[in-house]
Design a protein around this motif. Structure first.
Motif, PDB file in Angstrom:
ATOM      1  N   TYR A   6       0.907  -1.278  -0.100  1.00 23.95           N
ATOM      2  CA  TYR A   6      -0.004   0.128   0.097  1.00 23.95           C
ATOM      3  C   TYR A   6       0.890   1.329   0.107  1.00 23.95           C
ATOM      4  CZ  TYR A   6      -3.694   3.102   1.463  1.00 23.95           C
ATOM      5  OH  TYR A   6      -4.832   4.284   1.632  1.00 23.95           O
ATOM      6  N   ASN A   7       0.823   1.859  -1.051  1.00 26.15           N
ATOM      7  CA  ASN A   7       1.866   3.045  -1.230  1.00 26.15           C
ATOM      8  C   ASN A   7       1.013   4.081  -2.235  1.00 26.15           C
ATOM      9  OD1 ASN A   7       3.605   5.203  -1.992  1.00 26.15           O
ATOM     10  ND2 ASN A   7       5.225   3.747  -1.845  1.00 26.15           N
ATOM     11  N   ARG A  76      -3.406  11.466   1.405  1.00 27.87           N
ATOM     12  CA  ARG A  76      -3.525   9.839   1.696  1.00 27.87           C
ATOM     13  C   ARG A  76      -4.862   9.257   2.302  1.00 27.87           C
ATOM     14  NH1 ARG A  76       1.369  11.127   0.566  1.00 27.87           N
ATOM     15  NH2 ARG A  76       2.864   9.588   0.281  1.00 27.87           N
ATOM     16  N   ARG A  80      -7.320   6.381   1.184  1.00 24.71           N
ATOM     17  CA  ARG A  80      -8.003   5.333   2.069  1.00 24.71           C
ATOM     18  C   ARG A  80      -9.390   5.189   2.091  1.00 24.71           C
ATOM     19  NH1 ARG A  80     -10.356   6.293   6.580  1.00 24.71           N
ATOM     20  NH2 ARG A  80     -10.208   4.726   8.348  1.00 24.71           N
ATOM     21  N   ILE A  97       2.397  -1.133   4.531  1.00 23.45           N
ATOM     22  CA  ILE A  97       2.378   0.201   4.593  1.00 23.45           C
ATOM     23  C   ILE A  97       3.635   0.866   4.347  1.00 23.45           C
ATOM     24  CG2 ILE A  97       1.381   1.821   5.792  1.00 23.45           C
ATOM     25  CD1 ILE A  97      -0.866   0.245   5.134  1.00 23.45           C
ATOM     26  N   HIS A  98       4.040   1.485   3.496  1.00 19.49           N
ATOM     27  CA  HIS A  98       5.125   2.207   3.373  1.00 19.49           C
ATOM     28  C   HIS A  98       5.548   3.696   3.688  1.00 19.49           C
ATOM     29  CE1 HIS A  98       6.761  -1.120   1.173  1.00 19.49           C
ATOM     30  NE2 HIS A  98       5.413  -1.391   0.708  1.00 19.49           N
ATOM     31  N   ASP A 102       0.274   6.883   5.721  1.00 17.16           N
ATOM     32  CA  ASP A 102      -0.515   6.003   5.420  1.00 17.16           C
ATOM     33  C   ASP A 102      -0.848   5.139   6.737  1.00 17.16           C
ATOM     34  OD1 ASP A 102      -0.749   6.607   2.896  1.00 17.16           O
ATOM     35  OD2 ASP A 102       1.160   5.288   2.198  1.00 17.16           O
ATOM     36  N   ALA A 105      -4.502   4.060   7.351  1.00 20.32           N
ATOM     37  CA  ALA A 105      -4.939   2.892   6.916  1.00 20.32           C
ATOM     38  C   ALA A 105      -4.674   1.637   7.779  1.00 20.32           C
ATOM     39  CB  ALA A 105      -4.412   2.614   5.335  1.00 20.32           C
ATOM     40  N   MET A 106      -3.431   1.668   8.134  1.00 19.28           N
ATOM     41  CA  MET A 106      -3.081   0.560   8.922  1.00 19.28           C
ATOM     42  C   MET A 106      -3.884   0.456  10.306  1.00 19.28           C
ATOM     43  SD  MET A 106       0.863  -0.426  10.345  1.00 19.28           S
ATOM     44  CE  MET A 106       0.876   0.334  12.076  1.00 19.28           C
ATOM     45  N   PHE A 120       4.376  -2.208   8.911  1.00 20.56           N
ATOM     46  CA  PHE A 120       4.736  -0.683   8.483  1.00 20.56           C
ATOM     47  C   PHE A 120       6.393  -0.741   8.241  1.00 20.56           C
ATOM     48  CE2 PHE A 120       6.601   3.562   9.818  1.00 20.56           C
ATOM     49  CZ  PHE A 120       5.894   4.272   8.797  1.00 20.56           C
ATOM     50  N   SER A 122       9.362   1.581   6.585  1.00 19.25           N
ATOM     51  CA  SER A 122       9.338   3.020   5.959  1.00 19.25           C
ATOM     52  C   SER A 122      10.821   3.524   6.120  1.00 19.25           C
ATOM     53  CB  SER A 122       8.626   4.252   6.601  1.00 19.25           C
ATOM     54  OG  SER A 122       8.692   5.586   6.142  1.00 19.25           O
TER      55      SER A 122
END
Length: 134
Positions: A6-7, A76, A80, A97-98, A102, A105-106, A120, A122
């Motif tokens: 998810y990015n 973002r 979502r 998730i990046h 975001d 969303a997580m 997650f 990043s």
């Protein structure tokens, strides 16, 4: 294994995390996994073997200028709203998730499907209050 990266900017930029989604996704497909990049509309898949689920969103420049972080978060959140029902309905084994913005969303995905792992990952430096509590 069914994996989603998810990015939001994966179809719009060619930066480090965006490239990571496509290249690692491609390698995972070559190893027998099904991979989908979930991103904002505006581009195409970099590798045909990696699925793309693209959703409409509002570019951050279209939000009032209350600062870069607020604009990034609002952009973002606009994705979502569209992407979350898809993520919830697809039954992915893992959702990665990046980007720090975001994180909502997580938070929405955690605990919904007990078999789905949400991670997650990043290299970013922009964080929201409470991000590191997970």
């Amino acid at each position: 294994m069914r994996i989603a990266f998810y990015n939001v900017t994966a179809t719009l930029k060619h930066g480090g995390l965006e490239t990571y989604c496509w290249e690692v996704g491609r390698e995972l497909v070559l190893r027998g996994h099904e991979v989908t990049v979930v991103a904002g509309e505006g581009g195409r898949a970099r590798h045909p073997e990696v699925n793309l689920a693209a959703f409409p969103f509002r570019n951050r420049a279209r939000f009032p200028d209350f600062g870069t972080r607020v604009r990034k978060l609002m952009a973002r959140l606009s994705v979502r709203r569209e992407a979350l029902p898809y993520l919830l309905g697809e039954g992915f084994d893992a959702v990665i998730i990046h980007k720090p913005f975001d994180m909502p969303a997580m938070w929405s995905l955690k605990g919904v499907h007990p078999g789905t792992r949400v991670a997650f990952r990043s290299g970013g430096t922009d964080y929201l209050l409470g991000d590191l509590s997970f």
